[in-house]
Design an enzyme around this catalytic site. Structure first.
Site, mmCIF file in Angstrom:
data_model
loop_
_atom_site.group_PDB
_atom_site.id
_atom_site.type_symbol
_atom_site.label_atom_id
_atom_site.label_comp_id
_atom_site.label_asym_id
_atom_site.label_seq_id
_atom_site.Cartn_x
_atom_site.Cartn_y
_atom_site.Cartn_z
ATOM 1 N N THR A 49 0.857 -1.167 -0.022
ATOM 2 C CA THR A 49 0.139 -0.241 0.021
ATOM 3 C C THR A 49 0.780 1.109 0.004
ATOM 4 O O THR A 49 2.186 1.136 0.022
ATOM 5 C CB THR A 49 -1.027 -0.071 1.168
ATOM 6 O OG1 THR A 49 -0.126 0.497 2.321
ATOM 7 C CG2 THR A 49 -1.680 -1.372 1.607
ATOM 8 N N CYS A 50 0.233 2.325 0.197
ATOM 9 C CA CYS A 50 1.081 3.710 0.032
ATOM 10 C C CYS A 50 1.903 3.733 1.333
ATOM 11 O O CYS A 50 2.952 4.490 1.336
ATOM 12 C CB CYS A 50 0.185 5.006 0.054
ATOM 13 S SG CYS A 50 -1.100 5.126 1.127
ATOM 14 N N ASN A 51 1.431 3.043 2.429
ATOM 15 C CA ASN A 51 2.110 3.047 3.683
ATOM 16 C C ASN A 51 2.985 1.939 4.005
ATOM 17 O O ASN A 51 3.707 1.985 5.102
ATOM 18 C CB ASN A 51 1.189 3.509 4.940
ATOM 19 C CG ASN A 51 0.677 4.886 4.703
ATOM 20 O OD1 ASN A 51 1.372 5.823 4.394
ATOM 21 N ND2 ASN A 51 -0.551 5.041 5.246
ATOM 22 N N ARG A 52 3.028 0.913 3.425
ATOM 23 C CA ARG A 52 3.893 -0.391 3.764
ATOM 24 C C ARG A 52 3.905 -1.477 2.394
ATOM 25 O O ARG A 52 3.276 -1.231 1.575
ATOM 26 C CB ARG A 52 3.168 -0.952 4.771
ATOM 27 C CG ARG A 52 1.817 -1.733 4.450
ATOM 28 C CD ARG A 52 1.070 -2.422 5.516
ATOM 29 N NE ARG A 52 0.634 -1.333 6.562
ATOM 30 C CZ ARG A 52 1.047 -1.473 7.536
ATOM 31 N NH1 ARG A 52 2.065 -2.196 8.034
ATOM 32 N NH2 ARG A 52 0.459 -0.325 8.488
ATOM 33 N N GLN A 120 -7.765 -3.712 1.081
ATOM 34 C CA GLN A 120 -6.391 -3.851 0.514
ATOM 35 C C GLN A 120 -5.628 -5.458 1.060
ATOM 36 O O GLN A 120 -5.107 -6.041 0.287
ATOM 37 C CB GLN A 120 -5.307 -3.075 1.035
ATOM 38 C CG GLN A 120 -5.563 -1.635 0.700
ATOM 39 C CD GLN A 120 -4.999 -0.294 1.091
ATOM 40 O OE1 GLN A 120 -4.492 -0.229 2.171
ATOM 41 N NE2 GLN A 120 -4.621 0.801 0.505
ATOM 42 N N ALA A 223 -0.586 14.705 1.055
ATOM 43 C CA ALA A 223 -1.946 14.547 0.419
ATOM 44 C C ALA A 223 -2.338 12.924 0.233
ATOM 45 O O ALA A 223 -2.884 12.635 -0.655
ATOM 46 C CB ALA A 223 -2.141 15.020 -1.247
ATOM 47 N N ALA A 225 -3.792 9.452 2.978
ATOM 48 C CA ALA A 225 -5.167 9.644 3.424
ATOM 49 C C ALA A 225 -5.366 10.739 4.573
ATOM 50 O O ALA A 225 -6.608 11.115 4.609
ATOM 51 C CB ALA A 225 -5.337 8.209 3.959
ATOM 52 N N GLY A 227 -3.931 13.582 4.975
ATOM 53 C CA GLY A 227 -3.936 15.015 4.336
ATOM 54 C C GLY A 227 -5.575 15.088 3.552
ATOM 55 O O GLY A 227 -6.152 16.331 3.882
#
Length: 469
Positions: A49-52, A120, A223, A225, A227
């Site tokens: 994902t965008c964070n992991r 996800q 920008a 989740a 943000g």
């Protein structure tokens, strides 16, 4: 077999490194097949994902599995493993289960409680199934995790936790700016208002409370989740202008389109800080985004107006030293935790943590029992084969027995064997949940010389039982 998770996330890596580690849906099948083609990995799931980016695996050995998975992540990032190692974490068996359960519940997200991660994780598991690399071990784990995630989001209000953090942060920022609570000191009659029948003058009209950020200029840096949620929150709070800066301009443009705002580049931050009343950061960058000197340089052009920073990032984006500058306030996650202490959000987070702890213990008990079950089935199959062979020889030696007499003999032999096996098979299943429980099954295999290979017909029913639980 060892259950492993090796990965990096927003706590251990910068946004730029996470982008390099990202695995697209199109690339996922190849990564999965490369993993199981390695020497020590039997099953794999890739969660990106965008964070992991995390790889879950059933591995033949712990050290071999960690090495194979780490090498794969190194190839994905295009970074030498020696340089990447500091950003990686490894969880094994119980800790791996606890980590996945926390992830799917939103406890490990940058925005605590966000529910997007549930979908996800489901998508990552489905991709592994489609690639044919999710066997019984990971299937049981991920089906249990998805069930735990659903429980967390349906039985608590954890979904609102992240929103509460942002909302409370905006309220504290508004109070620091002196905007919150500004209202007429005394009731004012509306023009043309009717008078009371007692002739005492116009009826008082309740003051209209101004939105918390009425007229404020807000600069959002980041920008993702968080943000996006911050943009929505400040708009509802009455912000007059929202300016969005992000490392990826396209993502900033999407947030601006959704919530209304103006997009600027990161190079424009000095000017925008000079113009802003409130600066909210949520970039997840490895280093500082706004330092002390940059804020000090912006102050002369502000005409003495107060400036508030709301730092929602982990690790923090704003230099803590900005607190020492005149007219500058800084609200960070630690301050928000204090403000939220004892509130519903803290209660829900703790409730989900308790749920996760209980579910992890339950899953590990079932996992240990599942490991013992094939041994028990194999022991009974071995005993049945011995009984069948001995009865066949006995029947050949005693051909004069009629059917009734033979049934009595066969029944007696089988009852003796069943009674002899009952205590050890029941006990080994009970002991399987205790530390070192696998050793009892190992002892049975050694004592009765049972085969190491576990046929599919032996293990499948137990996996089905775990998946339905």
């Amino acid at each position: 077999m060892s259950l492993l998770v090796v990965g990096l996330n927003h706590r251990t890596a910068s946004t730029s490194l996470l982008e390099r580690a990202s695995v697209s849906p199109a690339d996922t099948p190849k990564v999965l097949h490369d993993l199981v083609a390695a020497a020590h990995v039997a099953e794999a799931v890739v969660l990106s994902t965008c964070n992991r980016t995390e790889i879950y695996a059933e591995a033949e050995t712990f050290h071999g599995g960690v090495a194979d998975i780490s090498d794969q992540i190194s190839r994905i990032c295009g970074i030498d493993l020696a340089d990447l190692a500091a950003h990686l974490y490894v969880h094994h068996d119980a800790r791996a289960v606890g980590h996945l359960f926390s992830v799917v519940c939103g406890l490990d997200s940058m925005l605590v409680g966000e529910s997007q991660i549930l979908g996800q994780v489901r998508g990552a598991f489905r991709a592994s199934q489609d690639a044919g690399v999710a066997g019984g071990g990971l299937s049981a784990l991920f089906q249990a995790a998805l069930r735990v995630g659903k429980r967390a989001h349906s039985e608590t209000s954890i979904d609102a936790a992240g929103a509460s953090i942002v909302a409370v942060g905006v309220q504290l920022a508004a109070a620091s700016l002196g905007i919150l609570g500004e209202a007429p000191a005394a009731p004012v009659a509306a023009p043309g208002a009717a008078t009371s029948g007692l002739g005492t003058g116009p009826e008082p009209v309740a003051p209209v409370e101004a939105p918390p950020l009425a007229g404020a200029r807000v600069l959002l840096v980041g920008a993702g989740a968080v943000g996006s949620l911050a943009a929505q929150t400040v708009r509802r709070a009455g912000a007059a202008e929202v300016v969005i800066a992000n490392r990826t301009p396209a993502r900033a443009a999407r947030v601006a389109e959704m919530h209304g705002g103006r997009v600027v580049g990161l190079t424009d931050l000095p000017h925008e800080i000079t113009m802003a009343d409130l600066v909210i950061t949520s970039t997840g960058a490895a280093g500082l985004v706004v330092d002390h000197d940059a804020v000090a340089a912006a102050l002369p052009g502000r005409g003495g107006r107060p400036l508030v920073f709301l730092d929602l990032a982990l690790p923090h984006d704003i230099d803590p030293a900005v607190r020492d500058l005149p007219g500058v306030s800084l609200i960070d996650l630690e301050a928000l935790r204090v403000a939220l202490d004892g509130a519903q959000v803290a209660h829900d987070v703790e409730a989900v943590r308790s749920l996760v702890a209980a579910e992890v213990a339950s899953f590990l008990d079932r996992r240990r029992a599942g490991r013992v079950a094939p041994t028990v089935v194999a022991l009974r199959a071995h005993a049945d084969a011995v009984v069948h062979g001995e009865l066949a020889r006995l029947r050949a030696r005693m051909p004069d027995l009629d059917d009734r007499e033979w049934d009595l003999v066969e029944g007696a032999v089988r009852r003796v064997v069943d009674k002899l096996l009952h205590a050890p098979t029941v006990r080994v299943q009970q002991l399987a949940g205790a530390p070192g429980g696998d050793s009892y099954a190992e002892a049975l295999r050694e004592l009765f010389d049972l085969p190491r290979e576990v046929p599919a017909v032996v293990s499948a029913p137990d996996l089905d039982l775990v998946e339905r639980s």
